[in-house]
Design a protein around this motif. Structure first.
Motif, short mmCIF file in Angstrom:
data_model
loop_
_atom_site.label_atom_id
_atom_site.label_comp_id
_atom_site.label_asym_id
_atom_site.label_seq_id
_atom_site.Cartn_x
_atom_site.Cartn_y
_atom_site.Cartn_z
N LYS A 1 0.83 -1.20 0.00
CA LYS A 1 0.00 0.00 0.00
C LYS A 1 0.87 1.26 0.00
O LYS A 1 1.91 1.30 0.64
N SER A 2 0.38 2.28 -0.69
CA SER A 2 1.07 3.56 -0.68
C SER A 2 0.80 4.26 0.65
O SER A 2 -0.11 3.89 1.40
N PHE A 3 1.57 5.31 0.90
CA PHE A 3 1.40 6.11 2.11
C PHE A 3 -0.03 6.64 2.20
O PHE A 3 -0.65 6.61 3.26
N TYR A 4 -0.56 7.12 1.07
CA TYR A 4 -1.91 7.70 1.06
C TYR A 4 -2.98 6.64 1.30
O TYR A 4 -3.96 6.90 1.99
N GLU A 5 -2.76 5.46 0.77
CA GLU A 5 -3.70 4.36 1.02
C GLU A 5 -3.70 3.98 2.50
O GLU A 5 -4.75 3.70 3.08
N LEU B 1 -2.98 6.02 4.95
CA LEU B 1 -3.70 7.08 5.65
C LEU B 1 -5.21 6.88 5.50
O LEU B 1 -5.96 7.08 6.46
N LYS B 2 -5.64 6.53 4.30
CA LYS B 2 -7.07 6.31 4.06
C LYS B 2 -7.60 5.17 4.91
O LYS B 2 -8.76 5.17 5.31
N ASP B 3 -6.72 4.19 5.18
CA ASP B 3 -7.11 3.06 6.03
C ASP B 3 -6.93 3.36 7.52
O ASP B 3 -7.05 2.47 8.36
N LYS B 4 -6.60 4.63 7.84
CA LYS B 4 -6.42 5.09 9.23
C LYS B 4 -5.29 4.34 9.93
O LYS B 4 -5.34 4.07 11.14
N ASP B 5 -4.23 4.04 9.17
CA ASP B 5 -3.06 3.35 9.70
C ASP B 5 -2.32 4.28 10.68
O ASP B 5 -1.96 5.41 10.32
N GLU B 6 -2.09 3.81 11.90
CA GLU B 6 -1.47 4.63 12.93
C GLU B 6 -0.05 5.02 12.58
O GLU B 6 0.39 6.15 12.80
N GLU B 7 0.72 4.11 12.02
CA GLU B 7 2.10 4.39 11.64
C GLU B 7 2.16 5.47 10.55
O GLU B 7 3.00 6.37 10.60
N ALA B 8 1.26 5.40 9.59
CA ALA B 8 1.21 6.42 8.53
C ALA B 8 0.83 7.77 9.12
O ALA B 8 1.40 8.80 8.73
N PHE B 9 -0.12 7.77 10.05
CA PHE B 9 -0.50 9.04 10.68
C PHE B 9 0.67 9.63 11.47
O PHE B 9 0.90 10.83 11.43
N ASN B 10 1.40 8.79 12.18
CA ASN B 10 2.56 9.28 12.94
C ASN B 10 3.60 9.91 12.01
O ASN B 10 4.18 10.95 12.34
N LYS B 11 3.82 9.30 10.85
CA LYS B 11 4.75 9.87 9.88
C LYS B 11 4.22 11.21 9.36
O LYS B 11 4.97 12.19 9.27
#
Length: 167
Positions: A2-6, A8-18
Motif C-alpha cells: 500500500k502507498s502512504f496515502y492508502e 492514511l485512508k485506512d487510518k493506519d497509525e504508523e502512517a499518521f505518525n509519519k
C-alpha cells in the motif's frame, strides 16, 4: 504494498505518525502566522490534522500533498481568525503579548520583523528564514504569486538593512 496515502485512508497509525512528524511544524507555523498565539496555533494544528484525516479520502495522489495540507492549514487558520474577530474575544494587544511570550529560539528575529515590517512580509520572512522555504512554497502557503512574495521579501530585506545600518 500500500502507498502512504492508502495507509492514511485506512487510518493506519504508523502512517499518521509519519504524517504528523513530517508536517506538524509547518502546520503550526502557518497557524501561528495567522493567530500570533501559541495556544490558538496548537488548537488549529490539531484541527488541521483532524481535517486531513477526515478528508484524505478526497485526496488524489497528484504529487501536491504538501500544497494540499498548506491549503487546509491556511483555510482553517483564516476561518479561526475570522471567528475570533467576529466574537471580539481577542484584542490586538493580547495577540502581541501572546506572541511575545512564545519561547521560540527565533523570537529576536521575529520581534525585529514585527517591529519594522507589515504582517504579510513578516509571514514571508518567517517562512524564508526560519523554515527555509523556497519562494514557490511561500507563494503556495500564503496564496500569493511568486512575484508578490519576492517583491515583499526584497522590500522587507531593504527596510531591515536600513534599520540595521542606522541602528
Amino acid at each position: 504494498m500500500k502507498s502512504f496515502y492508502e495507509k492514511l485512508k485506512d487510518k493506519d497509525e504508523e502512517a499518521f505518525n509519519k504524517l504528523y512528524d513530517d508536517y506538524v511544524k509547518l502546520i503550526y507555523h502557518i497557524a501561528y502566522s495567522y493567530t500570533r498565539s501559541k495556544e490558538d496555533a496548537e488548537d488549529i494544528t490539531n484541527e488541521v490534522f483532524l481535517k486531513i484525516l477526515n478528508s484524505i479520502e478526497n485526496y488524489n495522489d497528484k504529487g501536491k500533498f504538501k500544497e494540499w495540507i498548506c491549503a487546509i492549514a491556511r483555510n482553517t487558520a483564516c476561518n479561526y481568525v475570522t471567528r475570533i474577530k467576529d466574537e471580539n474575544s481577542l484584542t490586538d494587544e493580547e495577540s502581541v503579548n501572546n506572541a511575545k511570550s512564545s519561547n521560540d529560539g527565533h523570537q529576536d528575529m521575529i520581534d525585529l520583523f514585527e517591529e519594522f515590517l507589515d504582517e504579510v512580509t513578516v509571514r514571508i520572512m518567517i517562512l524564508r528564514f526560519i523554515y527555509d522555504y523556497k519562494f514557490k512554497e511561500i507563494s503556495l502557503t500564503l496564496d500569493m504569486t511568486i512575484g508578490q512574495v519576492q517583491g515583499l521579501y526584497y522590500d522587507g530585506i531593504e527596510k531591515l538593512r536600513k534599520v540595521c545600518k542606522n541602528g
